[in-house]
Design an enzyme around this catalytic site. Structure first.
Site, PDB file in Angstrom:
ATOM      1  N   CYS A 133      53.528  44.991  54.281  1.00  0.00           N
ATOM      2  CA  CYS A 133      53.674  43.933  53.268  1.00  0.00           C
ATOM      3  C   CYS A 133      52.370  43.156  53.122  1.00  0.00           C
ATOM      4  O   CYS A 133      51.606  43.395  52.208  1.00  0.00           O
ATOM      5  CB  CYS A 133      54.821  43.005  53.645  1.00  0.00           C
TER       6      CYS A 133
ATOM      7  N   GLU B 132      50.879  41.798  56.429  1.00  0.00           N
ATOM      8  CA  GLU B 132      50.347  41.691  57.780  1.00  0.00           C
ATOM      9  C   GLU B 132      49.191  42.669  57.970  1.00  0.00           C
ATOM     10  O   GLU B 132      49.192  43.750  57.406  1.00  0.00           O
ATOM     11  CB  GLU B 132      51.443  41.948  58.807  1.00  0.00           C
TER      12      GLU B 132
END
Length: 819
Positions: free
Chosen positions: A463, A465
């Site tokens: 996503c 990270e």
């Protein structure tokens, strides 16, 4: 017969349709865009319904019944993986060039009973729910109930976890103060570097056996455990080689029966590719893509039950193969793009394994969070954009499929032409690609202790990270509902939604004499919650290290072999745990209301405000409108609100950053929400910022819905005040009406906005290019908007596959009409 209707076989029998009987000979390229092969493969991928396969569960259950206790845990896991690779149904479809599936057929996904065992009720829910339905025949449900569930009851990782967590942790978890990733799946979010394009499994086996030969049983007290881990790695290399050779045998068999000479030649080439990789390092682009795909399938078959597995900088890995072949005349640009398209469709064939319990009732997503990093920088800091990068942008636009996720990485050295091409793709309104800033996330990773070269080779795994690709286990442990922490503080440790204790007593806020006193209580509650979560996360980490090692994944992650340690047990070069904090905008705006109206101006008392909040503002609309229209809110370049956001952000960092994990390293902050901000809103009462009970909280570091009223430039100024380099990722969602990006000049303006945000230190930004009218029309007439993709939070999804709460969350986002 659709692929989803083919019944899963107990033995590795080939499903109908896998032999190429319905092959239509490929015609020449039909102009710009997809050729006919890719059109057919895409149609099949998009139209085939998702299904559940019990095959992996049956193989694993039988193997564990017969062998558990005979081997060490690592060797047991590796032998189980080998058994799956030997027995599972294999599939080569018509037209395919890149082969192999996780299930017996496309769009079919296995279950992982050793992690979390589905109940019969779960299967009926998944089989009948309106959105994200997984088809499973009653016959298979009956078999699962008879053969799988009895064995795994009491033995799953989920039961091991919930059987030992403290009571106060469980109370907070049930109240929605935080979630726990690893109660439903294996820990992870993993991306690879370029090693697998220089080494084959035979090379890894040699390296493993060299380290076995050097083990010192006299002086190294861990030598025995290292031996078991290395033996397991060696077995897992054999497993993927066997898996590939079975595909080679099938391709040869299909070629011998194929009447079309061109397809027969393709099948023979597939056989040659599968006999070479993954046993050996790839020699050309076709082999390189197939090499990654076998490794990808190996990791998500071994253990990974719904989490991100990614190739990292795939364009950079493929570029040397493409350029060498192009110069030699052994590949054309069209042929290379066709191979990339085949890979894209392969990823789209792989829905995420569904969850269990109450989570199975909620429509989640089929997205398995594979994120292709495109562009960015090379390990030496130079521009990473190549012709392959542009080809990938073209493939994204032409295929318009749910998966894989993709992101463009725009550094200072990235050419404007690539940014412009990315902007033209963004304006298509698919929610892809998201945009990352390597100049910032490299500094984030260096701050965590990575070398500069390892940091430059890193990026995003799923996503938002980030981690060091191929060298790090960076585990996302779950989401923290920051507004819920404030709600509990305002109720002296009680969750007002359930009436149960969910925190600690920090005092009745009606007795507080200052904002500072209230904030100190919030801070005390926050630190208690974070410490509580970390204690249990460390326990869960140890449980996975002991009972669920991942020997195959360990092979391809740097230093696991040299250390003789598993991916989940400190084997990688770097080992990070992230806590994802959600709702910065909501908690900031709520604190702004309390500070300004209650403690500074005395507009109303805290008792009046808390009473209105407890009633969900019923009968208090005048008060609510005063809050909404007379309060400084985050996202408008307002120093009053932004200073509160900065304080909350810094205190979240102080509560999380550097807390020790079980692998000798630390926890870090991550500002990610995925769809959890919707769930967190459902378990949260009304909040002081005027938000109604049950409504979504703000996502990531984005402003609260509708509260960024001064345009996107002020949003990025507000977020630019946060030091993103202290985090492991921040998320910003922006929504524009399509008319803003009609002209190429408009796309240039979008590029300037991105460059400006990144110059302010922004980590990530993603866009929805869709107006409210279109979203409402899609709700009213979903059959007319079947391919409407929207950006959720870290991933895109089909709008009509979302439940009503998720749809409303996208609709409620501020619609920017000025760029």
């Amino acid at each position: 017969m659709s692929f989803a209707e083919i019944k899963t076989k107990r033995k590795p029998e080939r499903p109908a349709g896998a032999e190429g009987n319905f092959y239509t000979p490929q015609k020449t390229k039909i102009g710009p865009g997809m050729n006919e092969r890719i059109q057919r493969l895409r149609k099949l991928s998009v139209e085939t319904p998702e299904s559940l396969s019990i095959e992996r569960a049956l193989i694993s259950t039988k193997f564990y019944k017969e062998n558990y206790g005979k081997y060490s845990e690592p060797v047991m896991r590796a032998l189980n993986f080998l058994e799956i690779c030997k027995q599972k149904t294999i599939y080569i479809g018509n037209d395919e060039l890149i082969v192999a599936e996780r299930g017996p057929v496309p769009k079919s996904v296995p279950t992982f009973p050793e992690l979390t065992c589905h109940s019969v009720e779960d299967f009926h829910v998944l089989n009948t729910r309106d959105q994200q339905r997984y088809i499973i025949p009653q016959e298979d449900i009956d078999t699962y109930e008879r053969e799988v569930i009895p064995y795994w009851t009491g033995r799953t990782m989920r039961e091991r976890i919930f059987g030992h967590v403290p009571h106060e942790w469980k109370r907070a978890y049930e109240a929605g103060v935080f979630t726990e990733f690893m109660e439903q799946r294996a820990p992870g979010h993993t991306a690879l570097d370029g090693k697998i394009y220089q080494k084959g499994m035979l090379d890894y086996k040699k390296e493993i056996n060299d380290h076995i030969a050097r083990l010192d049983f006299l002086n190294d007290t861990e030598a025995t455990s290292k031996l078991e881990q290395l033996k397991a790695m060696d077995i897992s290399c054999d497993a993927v080689i066997v898996f590939a050779e079975r595909h080679a045998d099938l391709a040869d068999e299909m070629a011998s029966k194929e009447n079309d000479t061109k397809r027969a030649a393709e099948l023979k080439q597939i056989a040659e590719v599968c006999r070479w990789v993954p046993a050996n390092a790839p020699r050309n682009m076709w082999e390189a893509i197939q090499m990654y795909w076998f490794v990808h399938l190996g990791t998500i078959t071994e253990l990974n039950g719904w989490d991100a597995m990614n190739p990292g900088h795939f364009d950079q890995h493929l570029t040397p193969f493409f350029e060498k072949e192009l110069a030699a005349g052994t590949i054309t640009r069209e042929e290379a793009k066709e191979l990339i398209s085949c890979f894209w469709i392969k990823v789209n064939n792989h829905p995420a394994p569904p969850k269990v319990g109450i989570t199975a009732r909620e429509s989640g997503t089929f997205n398995d969070f594979t994120n292709i990093n495109i562009g960015g920088i090379k390990p030496d800091g130079s521009d990473g954009v190549s012709e392959v990068s542009y080809m990938m942008l073209e493939v994204i636009e032409e295929l318009h499929v749910l998966q894989p996720g993709n992101s463009v990485h725009i550094a200072k050295v990235t050419p404007d032409d690539f940014l412009q091409a990315s902007g033209k793709l963004i304006r298509q309104g698919h929610g892809y690609p998201s945009v990352f800033n390597p100049d910032v996330y490299v500094q984030e990773l260096v701050n965590q202790g990575k070398t500069l070269q390892d940091a430059r080779e890193g990026g995003c795994s799923g996503c938002i990270e980030v981690g060091a690709f191929g060298k790090e286990a960076y585990l996302l442990t779950g989401y923290l509902n920051v507004p819920k922490v404030l709600e509990i503080t305002l109720n002296n440790g009680i969750d007002p939604v359930t009436g149960k204790v969910a925190g600690i007593e920090t005092g009745d806020p009606r007795n507080f004499n200052s904002y500072e006193e209230l904030y100190e209580a919030f801070l005390k509650q926050l630190n208690f919650v974070v410490d509580q979560k970390i204690r249990v996360s460390n326990y869960i980490d140890q449980m996975f290290a002991k009972y669920a090692p991942a020997p195959f994944l360990s092979v391809v992650i740097e230093d696991c072999i040299s250390k003789g340690k598993d991916y989940y047990n400190g084997g990688p070069r770097y080992n990070t745990n992230y806590i994802q904090c959600t709702g910065l905008g909501t908690v900031t705006d709520s604190l702004s209301v309390l500070k300004k109206h209650v403690f500074e101006e005395g507009t109303f008392s805290i008792d009046v405000l808390l009473t209105a909040v407890s009633k969900n503002f019923e009968g208090e609309e005048i008060l609510r409108q005063r809050i909404l229209n007379r309060t400084p809110f985050f996202g408008n370049d307002d120093e009053y609100a932004d200073s509160i956001a900065l304080q909350v952000y810094d205190d979240l960092l102080a509560a999380i950053e550097g807390k020790p994990n079980t692998k000798g390293e630390a926890f870090h902050l991550n500002m990610l929400s995925t769809t959890c901000h919707v769930y967190f809103g459902l378990v949260l009462g009304a909040t002081p910022n005027g938000r109604f009970s049950g409504k979504s909280i703000s996502d990531g570091t984005s402003p609260s819905h509708g509260c960024d009223t001064h345009g996107p430039t002020n949003v990025i100024r507000s977020l630019g005040k946060l030091d993103h380099t202290k985090s492991g990722g921040t998320l910003l969602n922006l929504r524009f009406v399509p008319s803003l990006l009609k002209r190429d000049k408009d796309v240039e303006k979008l590029g300037h906005l991105i460059r400006s945000y990144f110059s302010l230190g922004g980590h990530h930004v993603q866009f929805n290019i869709v107006d409210t009218a279109t979203l409402l029309a899609a709700q009213a007439c979903p059959e007319d908007y079947k391919d409407l993709l929207v950006r959720m939070a870290g991933y895109s999804d089909y709008f009509n596959d979302m439940n009503a709460d998720l749809q409303q969350e996208v609709i409620d986002r501020t619609q920017n009409e000025v760029l």
